[in-house]
Scaffold this motif. Structure first.
Motif, PDB file in Angstrom:
ATOM      1  N   SER A   1       0.808  -1.178   0.068  1.00  0.00           N
ATOM      2  CA  SER A   1       0.005  -0.001   0.109  1.00  0.00           C
ATOM      3  C   SER A   1       0.876   1.224  -0.038  1.00  0.00           C
ATOM      4  O   SER A   1       0.521   2.157  -0.847  1.00  0.00           O
ATOM      5  CB  SER A   1      -0.950   0.043   1.233  1.00  0.00           C
ATOM      6  OG  SER A   1      -1.777  -1.200   1.094  1.00  0.00           O
ATOM      7  N   ALA A   2       1.938   1.406   0.727  1.00  0.00           N
ATOM      8  CA  ALA A   2       2.929   2.393   0.885  1.00  0.00           C
ATOM      9  C   ALA A   2       3.503   2.649  -0.504  1.00  0.00           C
ATOM     10  O   ALA A   2       3.659   3.640  -0.974  1.00  0.00           O
ATOM     11  CB  ALA A   2       3.946   2.142   1.922  1.00  0.00           C
ATOM     12  N   LEU A   3       3.924   1.576  -1.163  1.00  0.00           N
ATOM     13  CA  LEU A   3       4.556   1.723  -2.505  1.00  0.00           C
ATOM     14  C   LEU A   3       3.618   2.232  -3.517  1.00  0.00           C
ATOM     15  O   LEU A   3       3.837   3.286  -4.334  1.00  0.00           O
ATOM     16  CB  LEU A   3       4.930   0.324  -2.857  1.00  0.00           C
ATOM     17  CG  LEU A   3       6.221  -0.271  -2.445  1.00  0.00           C
ATOM     18  CD1 LEU A   3       6.448  -1.806  -2.616  1.00  0.00           C
ATOM     19  CD2 LEU A   3       7.428   0.592  -2.616  1.00  0.00           C
ATOM     20  N   LYS A   4       2.439   1.888  -3.299  1.00  0.00           N
ATOM     21  CA  LYS A   4       1.418   2.222  -4.309  1.00  0.00           C
ATOM     22  C   LYS A   4       1.105   3.818  -3.867  1.00  0.00           C
ATOM     23  O   LYS A   4       0.825   4.486  -4.907  1.00  0.00           O
ATOM     24  CB  LYS A   4       0.135   1.560  -4.091  1.00  0.00           C
ATOM     25  CG  LYS A   4       0.163   0.136  -4.916  1.00  0.00           C
ATOM     26  CD  LYS A   4      -1.131  -0.548  -4.549  1.00  0.00           C
ATOM     27  CE  LYS A   4      -0.877  -1.877  -4.858  1.00  0.00           C
ATOM     28  NZ  LYS A   4      -2.095  -2.961  -4.763  1.00  0.00           N
ATOM     29  N   GLU A   5       0.996   4.242  -2.752  1.00  0.00           N
ATOM     30  CA  GLU A   5       0.598   5.608  -2.406  1.00  0.00           C
ATOM     31  C   GLU A   5       2.000   6.301  -2.690  1.00  0.00           C
ATOM     32  O   GLU A   5       1.684   7.579  -3.316  1.00  0.00           O
ATOM     33  CB  GLU A   5       0.530   5.525  -0.926  1.00  0.00           C
ATOM     34  CG  GLU A   5       0.521   7.028  -0.484  1.00  0.00           C
ATOM     35  CD  GLU A   5       0.232   7.074   1.220  1.00  0.00           C
ATOM     36  OE1 GLU A   5       0.121   8.233   1.794  1.00  0.00           O
ATOM     37  OE2 GLU A   5       0.085   5.969   1.846  1.00  0.00           O
TER      38      GLU A   5
END
Length: 108
Positions: free
Chosen positions: A90-94
């Motif tokens: 999720s952090a990578l996508k964000e």
């Protein structure tokens, strides 16, 4: 206090048997770089964005302006539980969304 950003250069020596490597692949020693960021879960996306900004700056310095972004997800054999992997992905996508970069998801 977090985040802590750590980078180091390390010299690696290796001695392959004759015939297993050739040309530029057959080196006895080389220096590799390594970096780590220790941060709170709430800081992950911001820290990744900083790494992406640095990467973009380096690439553009050498004239690279077109590249493809692949987001690799959790492989079948991995270390760590679902919760931490979901948080990391999720952090990578964000971070990619903050950069407004298109990317392809590379499952596993």
């Amino acid at each position: 206090d977090l985040p802590i950003r750590w980078a180091e250069l390390g010299t690696v020596y290796r001695y392959e048997r004759s015939g297993t490597m050739h040309g530029l692949f057959r080196v006895r020693g080389f220096t590799q770089d390594d970096a780590h960021i220790f941060c709170l879960p709430s800081q992950i996306a911001q820290e990744i964005t900083g790494v992406l900004n640095l990467t973009e700056e380096i690439l553009s310095t050498f004239g690279f302006s077109e590249y493809q972004i692949n987001l690799s997800t959790r492989p079948e054999k991995s270390v760590g539980g679902d919760e931490i992997w979901n948080e990391a992905e999720s952090a990578l996508k964000e971070a990619l969304a903050m950069k407004k970069w298109d990317y392809v998801v590379d499952e596993g």
